[in-house]
Design a protein around this motif. Structure first.
Motif, PDB file in Angstrom:
ATOM      1  N   ALA B 275       0.827  -1.198   0.000  1.00 27.40           N
ATOM      2  CA  ALA B 275       0.000   0.000   0.000  1.00 27.40           C
ATOM      3  C   ALA B 275       0.867   1.257   0.000  1.00 27.40           C
ATOM      4  O   ALA B 275       0.606   2.220  -0.708  1.00 27.40           O
ATOM      5  N   ASP B 276       1.932   1.210   0.786  1.00 24.97           N
ATOM      6  CA  ASP B 276       2.756   2.395   0.986  1.00 24.97           C
ATOM      7  C   ASP B 276       4.085   2.213   0.262  1.00 24.97           C
ATOM      8  O   ASP B 276       4.840   1.296   0.578  1.00 24.97           O
ATOM      9  N   PRO B 277       4.368   3.059  -0.727  1.00 25.36           N
ATOM     10  CA  PRO B 277       5.619   2.877  -1.454  1.00 25.36           C
ATOM     11  C   PRO B 277       6.850   3.294  -0.653  1.00 25.36           C
ATOM     12  O   PRO B 277       7.982   3.050  -1.078  1.00 25.36           O
ATOM     13  N   GLU B 278       6.661   3.930   0.461  1.00 22.13           N
ATOM     14  CA  GLU B 278       7.782   4.522   1.180  1.00 22.13           C
ATOM     15  C   GLU B 278       8.399   3.563   2.206  1.00 22.13           C
ATOM     16  O   GLU B 278       9.574   3.264   2.160  1.00 22.13           O
ATOM     17  N   ASN B 279       7.582   3.103   3.117  1.00 23.12           N
ATOM     18  CA  ASN B 279       8.105   2.281   4.199  1.00 23.12           C
ATOM     19  C   ASN B 279       7.882   0.816   3.875  1.00 23.12           C
ATOM     20  O   ASN B 279       6.767   0.317   3.914  1.00 23.12           O
ATOM     21  N   LEU B 280       8.961   0.150   3.546  1.00 26.90           N
ATOM     22  CA  LEU B 280       8.844  -1.218   3.044  1.00 26.90           C
ATOM     23  C   LEU B 280       9.431  -2.186   4.048  1.00 26.90           C
ATOM     24  O   LEU B 280      10.571  -2.046   4.475  1.00 26.90           O
ATOM     25  N   ARG B 281       8.654  -3.156   4.376  1.00 28.89           N
ATOM     26  CA  ARG B 281       9.114  -4.172   5.300  1.00 28.89           C
ATOM     27  C   ARG B 281       9.764  -5.294   4.505  1.00 28.89           C
ATOM     28  O   ARG B 281       9.294  -5.652   3.432  1.00 28.89           O
ATOM     29  N   ILE B 282      10.828  -5.826   5.038  1.00 28.95           N
ATOM     30  CA  ILE B 282      11.440  -6.980   4.374  1.00 28.95           C
ATOM     31  C   ILE B 282      11.087  -8.209   5.190  1.00 28.95           C
ATOM     32  O   ILE B 282      11.459  -8.326   6.345  1.00 28.95           O
ATOM     33  N   GLU B 283      10.329  -9.076   4.569  1.00 30.64           N
ATOM     34  CA  GLU B 283       9.823 -10.218   5.318  1.00 30.64           C
ATOM     35  C   GLU B 283      10.856 -11.340   5.333  1.00 30.64           C
ATOM     36  O   GLU B 283      11.528 -11.582   4.331  1.00 30.64           O
ATOM     37  N   PRO B 284      10.939 -12.064   6.452  1.00 34.56           N
ATOM     38  CA  PRO B 284      11.876 -13.187   6.520  1.00 34.56           C
ATOM     39  C   PRO B 284      11.668 -14.205   5.396  1.00 34.56           C
ATOM     40  O   PRO B 284      12.639 -14.754   4.873  1.00 34.56           O
ATOM     41  N   TRP B 285      10.432 -14.400   4.999  1.00 37.51           N
ATOM     42  CA  TRP B 285      10.216 -15.387   3.932  1.00 37.51           C
ATOM     43  C   TRP B 285      10.831 -14.922   2.624  1.00 37.51           C
ATOM     44  O   TRP B 285      11.273 -15.732   1.814  1.00 37.51           O
ATOM     45  N   GLU B 286      10.878 -13.617   2.442  1.00 34.83           N
ATOM     46  CA  GLU B 286      11.482 -13.113   1.204  1.00 34.83           C
ATOM     47  C   GLU B 286      12.979 -13.393   1.184  1.00 34.83           C
ATOM     48  O   GLU B 286      13.540 -13.822   0.171  1.00 34.83           O
ATOM     49  N   VAL B 287      13.623 -13.128   2.325  1.00 41.90           N
ATOM     50  CA  VAL B 287      15.056 -13.367   2.420  1.00 41.90           C
ATOM     51  C   VAL B 287      15.333 -14.849   2.214  1.00 41.90           C
ATOM     52  O   VAL B 287      16.221 -15.251   1.455  1.00 41.90           O
ATOM     53  N   TYR B 572      11.977   3.166  10.457  1.00 41.56           N
ATOM     54  CA  TYR B 572      10.911   2.239  10.113  1.00 41.56           C
ATOM     55  C   TYR B 572      11.364   0.806  10.417  1.00 41.56           C
ATOM     56  O   TYR B 572      12.491   0.419  10.103  1.00 41.56           O
ATOM     57  N   ASP B 573      10.491   0.054  11.018  1.00 46.26           N
ATOM     58  CA  ASP B 573      10.854  -1.270  11.532  1.00 46.26           C
ATOM     59  C   ASP B 573      11.061  -2.286  10.405  1.00 46.26           C
ATOM     60  O   ASP B 573      10.122  -2.657   9.708  1.00 46.26           O
ATOM     61  N   THR B 574      12.283  -2.726  10.221  1.00 48.63           N
ATOM     62  CA  THR B 574      12.528  -3.791   9.242  1.00 48.63           C
ATOM     63  C   THR B 574      13.089  -5.036   9.913  1.00 48.63           C
ATOM     64  O   THR B 574      13.642  -5.908   9.262  1.00 48.63           O
ATOM     65  N   THR B 575      12.995  -5.092  11.236  1.00 46.75           N
ATOM     66  CA  THR B 575      13.477  -6.302  11.908  1.00 46.75           C
ATOM     67  C   THR B 575      12.579  -7.464  11.509  1.00 46.75           C
ATOM     68  O   THR B 575      11.407  -7.273  11.187  1.00 46.75           O
ATOM     69  N   PRO B 576      13.130  -8.661  11.498  1.00 48.74           N
ATOM     70  CA  PRO B 576      12.323  -9.793  11.038  1.00 48.74           C
ATOM     71  C   PRO B 576      11.097 -10.024  11.916  1.00 48.74           C
ATOM     72  O   PRO B 576      11.169  -9.898  13.134  1.00 48.74           O
ATOM     73  N   ASN B 577       9.994 -10.296  11.264  1.00 47.59           N
ATOM     74  CA  ASN B 577       8.820 -10.713  12.030  1.00 47.59           C
ATOM     75  C   ASN B 577       8.765 -12.236  11.956  1.00 47.59           C
ATOM     76  O   ASN B 577       9.703 -12.887  11.510  1.00 47.59           O
ATOM     77  N   GLY B 578       7.673 -12.795  12.377  1.00 46.58           N
ATOM     78  CA  GLY B 578       7.615 -14.255  12.422  1.00 46.58           C
ATOM     79  C   GLY B 578       7.217 -14.908  11.100  1.00 46.58           C
ATOM     80  O   GLY B 578       7.082 -16.127  11.031  1.00 46.58           O
ATOM     81  N   ASN B 579       7.009 -14.106  10.049  1.00 46.58           N
ATOM     82  CA  ASN B 579       6.504 -14.684   8.801  1.00 46.58           C
ATOM     83  C   ASN B 579       7.585 -15.391   8.014  1.00 46.58           C
ATOM     84  O   ASN B 579       8.342 -14.775   7.280  1.00 46.58           O
ATOM     85  N   LEU B 580       7.622 -16.677   8.179  1.00 47.07           N
ATOM     86  CA  LEU B 580       8.639 -17.431   7.451  1.00 47.07           C
ATOM     87  C   LEU B 580       8.086 -18.013   6.161  1.00 47.07           C
ATOM     88  O   LEU B 580       8.827 -18.454   5.300  1.00 47.07           O
ATOM     89  N   GLU B 581       6.756 -18.018   6.050  1.00 49.19           N
ATOM     90  CA  GLU B 581       6.131 -18.579   4.848  1.00 49.19           C
ATOM     91  C   GLU B 581       5.594 -17.444   3.985  1.00 49.19           C
ATOM     92  O   GLU B 581       5.008 -16.495   4.496  1.00 49.19           O
ATOM     93  N   ALA B 582       5.736 -17.605   2.679  1.00 47.79           N
ATOM     94  CA  ALA B 582       5.163 -16.623   1.765  1.00 47.79           C
ATOM     95  C   ALA B 582       3.643 -16.731   1.820  1.00 47.79           C
ATOM     96  O   ALA B 582       3.107 -17.827   1.934  1.00 47.79           O
TER      97      ALA B 582
END
Ligand SMILES: Cc1cc2nc3c(=O)[nH]c(=O)nc-3n(C[C@H](O)[C@H](O)[C@H](O)COP(=O)(O)OP(=O)(O)OC[C@H]3O[C@@H](n4cnc5c(N)ncnc54)[C@H](O)[C@@H]3O)c2cc1C
Lengths: 419, 584, 433
Positions: B275-287, B572-582
């Motif tokens: 939704a927001d082009p500015e603050n992007l979270r990097i999800e653990p599943w992506e890594v 902006y919080d980019t620490t890993p969350n618990g989402n390990l699955e896409a």
């Protein structure tokens, strides 16, 4: 040279946390600006050197002496020296290798040639005029001590004394290396005497130069051939379960680890050889631990400054020479903690590096001086270091196996011959 | 209030906006460009680094493929020093079954993308770490490109042609005149976010080149356009691993390409609607996915050190959007708001690729011309930006120059080989609001230690410059800084090493607070490492903590409540969350 | 080998490892130290942080740290290493360390008022609480009132006097800055502080700097320098500087490599050698073997193996001290799946085993990052415990940054805990042998 695998040394650059401990302890960077230090030329520069570039970006890595002090102090396990050696090989591939380095790299060939008519060869090499010529034409430093060919090679001596040699069920394979073969057969004699003193029959199989000088002078393809030859010759003994024991700490290191690692020769054969090769004192320590070491030592009343050379420390086996020698009564060993003698194999023979080698060595030479006037000789495991230490201290330098053989009453430290 | 009058106002200092400013200025227009942060703050500074050959699109999007190869050839001439000729492989791994390789070859032929099948042996010789189970390898003219440098160089070319570029200037509203049916955009309200001042820029034509933010700006004119923000995450390995761009030979998908850029190799990407082009979270599943997919190209890569992760947003435009965002076309969208919404003086250019930015700029200025009247023809395809005389980029150039000039003792950022003079020149000539700006200029802090050593040094140097009385402001103030050579250690050797740091213009000095610079940059670096902190990089981070907390005590420095225009962004919080699955 | 030739094998050559080795050797044990490489002493400021900031008041430095850690902290956090140690052992450890530094000719001292934290200027000009510092840092004590002149060198990349002075001034401390030309220091190219310090060992270079300092210092001013006051001949350099300038001369620690740490390490290692303790680096322990419980003593470590150029080398000892440092030192490793493990014995850890629980979004965070607070839980004798509170190996003791229930960098307690737990581990080992 385009071999690279995750097993090889290159990827260890990932372990670097930039802490600069290596740079703080590097003995070469401490004395010259020509070498910007191990971190710079090693893990740092390596990120800028990759396959297929228009040309090698840097050349100061050539001033790395290969002493491995950086590896020793690195807290994270970067194989800095090996990264540097590989980078030098890249440089060599591109710029070609000067004749001098080719010569120094093939000291086995040179040694063999000289040994045909040793007297003449010694004269040819050691007179002032030829040293001056070598210095100016080839860039071989005049001050560095060159070895002298022995009248008889070690192999000839073995042949001559074949009758007297001990036969036994307990067998050990001796890897003597080029220096013992051509220049210092007395080291081989001392070694054989010590083996036999323990009831071992000594096998001296066909063997070739370990290839270290080639690695140091960046001739990787040739070094690969050398190592393969040794694999062919020696691995069968390893398979039979014989320990392959050496007295030259740099040769044994090369057989164990350097050659396979640098050349990316990680096959099962290489592994078998690695596991069978021992430094002589490492092997004697095993005897000691199983209670089989002969302890019939005579006192050797003297002060003996001992330097554990870089190549020896790189085995990462502690200091077995020191441990065993310290069993000798009345021998007052003074261990040097100098980082490096400065000689670093063929480094000191290169004219542009001679002064660096002397400056690096100062730490050790001063240490020897501090031990007092009663010091009559020093001790060190590696031949090229011994020669350099002799240059720097003006005192004879003996291999610990000579000391040990003397303590068993088998060897004379002055005449350097069996008694 | 300050007011600026111009012919063309460009909003957005990414590749596209800068390209538009360059093109328009060369054609003789008066141009002002505003960018709300530093140039390349947007997607341009967060992309993958690939100079497309077009190979990725030959099957799916042949028009794009042809555009790419066309522009690829042009950019190698106009932006030579920003591009590394890595070449590219399309490789068939055991998982890439089916007839795609044949379609690929046919597609290349049809779109004009040069493609050569090479032997496996040759491929392995060039890239020894490549998966040995690969069955076929096709070579294409992919390259890698430095978008920071390229944009700066384009910006300088634009300036030299008369354009004015203002960074840290944010458009807060459009100035609209006329009523229903007669609406006309006549400029914008702009805020100088560094100094906290407002200004007004009047223009005959306003061009929004705001990428994924295009809809935000369109809203300011009361209209809505369909830009799909598609987030892509990338993971950079600590060293090159590969020297050739390596793509999977299959329909483009997540994590199917590794691009060697500068000292790192980047695995990418994912594609997620956000939704927001500015603050992007990097999800653990992506890594995780990047590493798993990376394994298929280079077995073992997932155990190597990862240096950083980041994400960018694709500004994907589609008229009638339906379906997942990777399916949206990558061709660019040039929107004539007069024609579509009956709003005069306003054009939006969005979508596309970095590789096609020049072409996009050309078409955009063509459209503006149709309103503003003909000037000179477009010459960007045959011009070149300053610095091309350095020849194509090669990885070793910094090391080489440092060796040649013996600059080892001058290194401020040891990982990326940034010398003190490079840094000083960057500070002197480019408004520096954060050290991150300097990072984009000279790669400060982009290596393994992620600012561990250089943050302190850079702050010390910048501070020294702000207090220095002894510098050479005249010398530096006169000429526009040569960004062309900003990445070259040899071109930035200070002539008078011991004459003190060169001074900074007075009005900019006030913007520096060393303690704020320090905190901001440490946080900025932290933001990009937390998604990938483990193993060696975690160890590194702990050492960096030791330096800044134990040794320096920076958490107890004065000026703790100051903040910069980017402080919040870095937090902006980019620490890993618990989402390990896409997500499905 | 039976009847081990070594009583205690210390793994790790950082603060805690050396302290354990020194203490055990003093207690008459035959000790050996092996380490993968050199560590933490070369990175930090070289001073002994005991405790700097309390978790409930992270902005205000602790005034009386000894009192705090043995009082309030011990009560509130009974598992904290200091709480386990108790006051007596902590004090004994610090005393023993200070006595050692006197012997080494590298004396450490503390604040004018015993028991209080010193406040020292840092390389950015912040005020840093620490408990004991080398002589050369004590002159920078911010509790003293003399004004300072901070002297740097143009182009020395690890020291910025103007920044230091400005920040000190903002905190009400009288300080000014002077930049001297780099060639006063050296004609060498590299500008790292170790090299410059080494240069000052040379009396000629030293006097060049002294004459510059004399010119610039005003009466009553103390002179702050980067850590360059000699490497191997530090005491003499410091003496010359002070006696010839007539001013207090002090060092401000900066980026690694740490000159003060390196001085101490070299001297300490020599001292250990003289005591018959070998300190070998480049010996990475890669595996361990244990023996099952016999006569009720619980399982014990049988041997450890270190990597060599060929076969792993076996090390057998009566007891083992594990002092390999935590995440930073390499005692722990971690992976992208969120596992954190102790690399040699795979000891149970309190560290959260999920990356989502490791970090806070803001780097500079008074709460710190949880991944750094985890570690090996131990009993009062520094023996590692499993989840049930049982001792894991009867002849293994753990010290330093490996320990759980603290975050020594955040709390500014790194060296204090390392020294005290190294001391305690050795004492416990000595008592057991
Ligand atoms: C993950 C990912 C990987 C990619 N990889 C590649 C690749 O390898 N090769 C390739 O060719 N292309 C790639 N692309 C595409 C390419 O990066 C983009 O197409 C290109 O960078 C877009 O540039 P732009 O100038 O249009 O947009 P942007 O770079 O986003 O620029 C827009 C600018 O507008 C500014 N702005 C927004 N609002 C305002 C305002 N109100 N006032 C002032 N300024 C404002 C923003 O700050 C921003 O800087 C990738 C894209 C993504 C997302």
């Amino acid at each position: 040279m385009h071999t690279e695998s995750w097993q090889s040394v290159g990827p260890t650059l990932d372990e670097c946390i930039k802490c600069n401990i290596c740079a703080s302890y590097c003995p070469v960077a401490a004395v010259t600006d020509l070498f910007p230090g191990p971190k710079f030329v090693g893990p740092q520069a390596q990120r800028f050197r990759e396959n297929g570039q228009p040309h090698s970006p840097d050349h100061s890595v050539d001033y790395c002496s290969g002493c491995r002090v950086c590896n020793e102090v690195c807290p994270t396990g970067v194989r800095i020296t090996e990264i540097n050696t590989r980078a030098r090989a890249e440089l060599a591939e591109e710029h070609g290798i000067p004749l001098r380095n080719r010569m120094l790299g093939r000291n086995d060939v040179l040694a063999k040639l000289g040994s045909i008519v040793p007297g003449l060869a010694n004269f040819g090499l050691h007179n002032g005029l030829s040293r001056t010529l070598a210095d100016s034409v080839m860039g071989i430093s005049k001050g560095a001590k060159l070895p002298r060919w022995a009248n008889d090679t070690f192999a000839k001596w073995m042949k001559k004394t074949a009758e007297q040699r001990l036969k036994s069920d307990k067998k050990v394979v001796y890897y003597h290396g080029c220096s013992t073969m051509y220049y210092e057969p007395f080291i081989g004699k001392a070694t054989v005497a010590v083996f036999e003193h323990h009831g071992y029959e000594v096998i001296v199989p066909e063997q070739g130069c370990c290839g270290l000088p080639l690695l140091n002078n960046a001739e990787f393809p040739e070094a690969r051939k050398y190592h393969q030859r040794n694999l062919d010759w020696l691995t069968p003994y390893a398979r039979q379960g014989y320990p392959i024991v050496g007295t030259s700490s740099s040769c044994t290191l090369t057989l164990k680890e350097e050659a396979p690692e640098m050349l990316d020769m990680h096959g099962p054969e290489a592994h078998e050889l690695t596991m069978a090769v021992w430094d002589i004192f490492e092997w004697l320590r095993e005897l000691q631990e199983s209670g089989q070491l002969q302890t019939d030592f005579r006192p050797l009343p003297m002060v003996l400054p001992y330097h554990s050379p870089c190549q020896y420390r790189a085995h990462r086996i502690g200091s077995p020479s020191l441990e065993i020698m310290s069993l000798i009564p009345e021998l007052d060993i003074r261990e040097s903690h100098a980082r490096c003698c400065g000689g670093a194999g063929t480094y000191v023979y290169k004219k542009e590096k001679y002064q660096i080698a002397m400056d690096v060595g100062a730490e050790l030479f001063d240490f020897v001086k501090e031990q007092g006037a009663e010091v009559t000789m020093t001790s060190c495991n590696s031949e090229t270091c011994r020669w350099h230490i002799e240059t720097g201290t003006d005192l004879p330098c003996r291999h610990p196996i000579e000391i040990l053989a003397a303590a068993y009453g088998l060897y004379d430290l002055d005449t350097r011959d069996l008694v | 209030m300050k007011r600026i009058d111009t012919e063309i106002l460009v909003i957005g200092g990414g590749a596209t906006g800068t390209g538009v400013a360059w093109d328009a200025a060369l054609r003789g227009y008066r141009v002002v460009l505003v960018e709300r942060r530093d140039l390349t703050h947007g997607t341009t500074g967060r992309y993958h680094g690939l100079l497309h050959s077009g190979g990725r699109y030959v099957v799916k999007d042949p028009v794009s493929a042809t555009e790419c190869i066309h522009e690829n050839r042009i950019l190698r001439k106009t932006h030579t020093h920003c591009i590394e000729d890595t070449g590219g492989f399309f490789v068939v791994t055991p998982e890439d079954e089916g007839d795609y390789p044949d379609k690929f070859v046919a597609g290349c032929a049809a779109t004009g993308v040069p493609c050569n099948e090479i032997s496996l042996k040759e491929a392995m010789r060039r890239e020894p770490l490549l998966n040995p189970r690969i069955s076929r390898v096709f070579e294409v003219p992919d390259g890698s490109a430095d978008s920071f440098l390229a944009t700066h160089a384009t910006a300088q070319a634009a300036r030299m042609a008369g354009a004015q570029l203002l960074n840290y200037h944010q458009v807060t509203g459009l100035i609209i005149e006329g009523g229903d049916g007669e609406k006309r955009v006549v400029g914008a309200h702009v805020r100088d976010v560094a100094r906290g001042e407002d200004l007004e820029i009047r223009a005959q034509m306003t061009i929004s080149a705001t990428g994924a933010w295009a809809n935000v700006v369109a809203h300011m004119a009361g209209i809505s356009i369909s830009v799909i923000p598609g987030k892509g995450t990338m993971v950079a390995m600590n060293h090159r691993v590969l020297n050739t761009v390596v793509n999977r030979c299959k329909m483009p998908a997540d994590g199917d390409i590794i691009v060697p850029v500068h000292t790192v190799a980047v695995i990418g990407t994912t594609d997620e609607r956000v939704a927001d082009p500015e603050n992007l979270r990097i999800e653990p599943w992506e890594v995780q996915l990047m590493l798993e997919e990376g394994e298929k190209l280079v077995p073992g890569i997932s155990r190597a050190r990862v240096v950083r992760a980041w994400a960018g947003v694709r500004p994907l435009y589609q008229e009638d959007y339906a379906g997942s965002s990777r399916d949206a076309t990558r061709k660019f969208a040039l929107l004539d708001h007069k024609e579509r919404h009956n709003i005069d003086g306003f054009i939006t250019i969005t979508g596309g690729k970095w590789t096609t930015f020049r072409l996009m700029a050309e078409k955009t200025v063509d459209m503006a011309t149709s309103y503003l009247g003909e000037r000179k023809p477009c010459i960007t395809a045959t011009s070149s930006v300053p610095g091309v005389d350095q020849g194509p980029y090669w990885l070793g150039h910094r090391l080489h120059e440092i060796e040649e000039k013996k600059l080892q003792g001058q290194l401020v950022c040891e990982c990326e080989l940034v010398t003190r003079s490079m840094l000083e020149n960057a500070v002197r000539q480019n408004p520096t609001i954060t050290l991150d700006d300097l990072r984009r200029d000279v790669r400060l802090g982009m290596g393994p230690c992620q600012g561990g050593w250089c943050t302190y040094r850079a702050v010390g140097i910048v501070h020294e410059m702000t207090v220095s009385e002894t510098g050479h402001p005249a010398e530096s103030g006169t000429a526009e800084w040569d960004v062309a050579y900003m990445q070259s250690p040899a071109r930035n050797v200070s002539s008078s090493a011991s004459a003190g740091a060169p001074a900074i213009p007075d009005d900019e000095r006030a913007l520096f607070n060393p303690n704020l610079l320090l905190r901001d940059f440490l946080q900025e670096r932290w933001k990009g490492v937390t998604p990938i902190l483990w193993g060696q990089q975690l160890k590194q981070e702990r050492l960096d903590e030791l330096i800044y907390l134990s040794v320096m005590n920076v958490d107890h420095l004065p000026d703790r409540d100051l903040s910069s225009p980017v402080t919040e962004f870095y937090r902006y919080d980019t620490t890993p969350n618990g989402n390990l699955e896409a997500p499905e | 080998m039976s009847g081990h030739s070594i009583d205690l094998l210390v793994i790790g050559a950082g603060w805690s490892g050396l302290m354990a080795a020194y203490t055990a050797a003093n207690a008459g044990l035959k000790v050996q130290v092996i380490a993968k490489g050199l560590g933490s002493m070369h990175w930090a400021a070289g001073s002994i942080d005991l405790f700097g900031y309390a978790p409930d008041a992270p902005d205000t430095p602790i005034h009386r740290p000894l009192e705090y850690v043995t009082g309030k902290l011990a009560k509130e956090q009974p598992q904290h290493p200091y709480a386990l140690l108790g006051k007596d052992r902590l004090v004994a450890a610090l005393d023993s360390f200070v006595a050692l530094t006197h012997e080494l000719g590298l004396s450490y001292g503390g604040a004018a008022q015993p028991g209080e934290n010193l406040m020292l200027p840092t390389a950015v000009g912040a005020a840093r609480p620490t408990y004991l510092a080398p002589q050369a840092q004590l002159g920078g004590d911010l509790g003293r009132s003399e004004p300072m002149v901070i002297v740097g060198f143009e182009g020395l990349r690890d020291f910025y006097p103007q920044l230091i002075a400005e920040n000190l001034a903002k905190q009400g401390i009288q300080a000014r800055a002077v930049l001297l030309p780099f060639d006063v220091l050296t004609d060498r190219r590299d500008s790292n502080t170790v090299q410059q310090a080494h240069g000052m060992d040379d009396p000629a270079r030293r006097s060049r700097l002294i004459s510059e300092l004399k010119k610039l210092a005003k009466t009553g001013e103390r002179i702050g320098l980067p850590p360059i006051l000699g490497l191997d001949d530090h005491a003499a350099v410091l003496f010359d500087m002070q006696s010839q300038t007539g001013a207090t001369v002090f060092e401000i620690a900066t980026l690694p490599p740490s000159v003060p740490g390196m001085r101490l390490f070299k001297a300490w290692r020599n001292r250990l050698n003289k005591m018959g303790v070998r300190v070998d680096s480049n010996m990475e322990v890669v595996s361990a073997q244990s023996e099952p419980s016999s006569n009720g003593a619980g399982p014990s470590v049988h041997l450890v193996e270190s990597a060599t150029s060929a076969r792993p080398m076996k090390h057998r000892a009566g007891g083992y001290v594990l002092a390999t440092g935590g995440i930073m030192g390499g005692g722990f490793n971690s992976d992208h799946e969120g596992h954190v493990w102790e690399t040699i014995f795979d000891l149970p850890l309190t560290t959260p085993q999920a990356r989502s629980e490791w970090f806070n979004p803001v780097f500079i965070n008074p709460a710190g990052h949880p991944v750094f607070s985890g570690g090996v839980a131990v009993n009062e004798a520094m023996q590692p415990l499993d989840g049930d509170g049982e001792v894991v190996y009867s002849n293994l003791w753990v010290a330093g940054d490996l320990l759980a229930h603290d975050n020594p960098i955040l709390q500014r307690s790194l060296e204090g805990t390392a020294i005290a737990t190294g001391f305690a581990a050795a004492k416990a080992a000595a008592a057991a042998s």
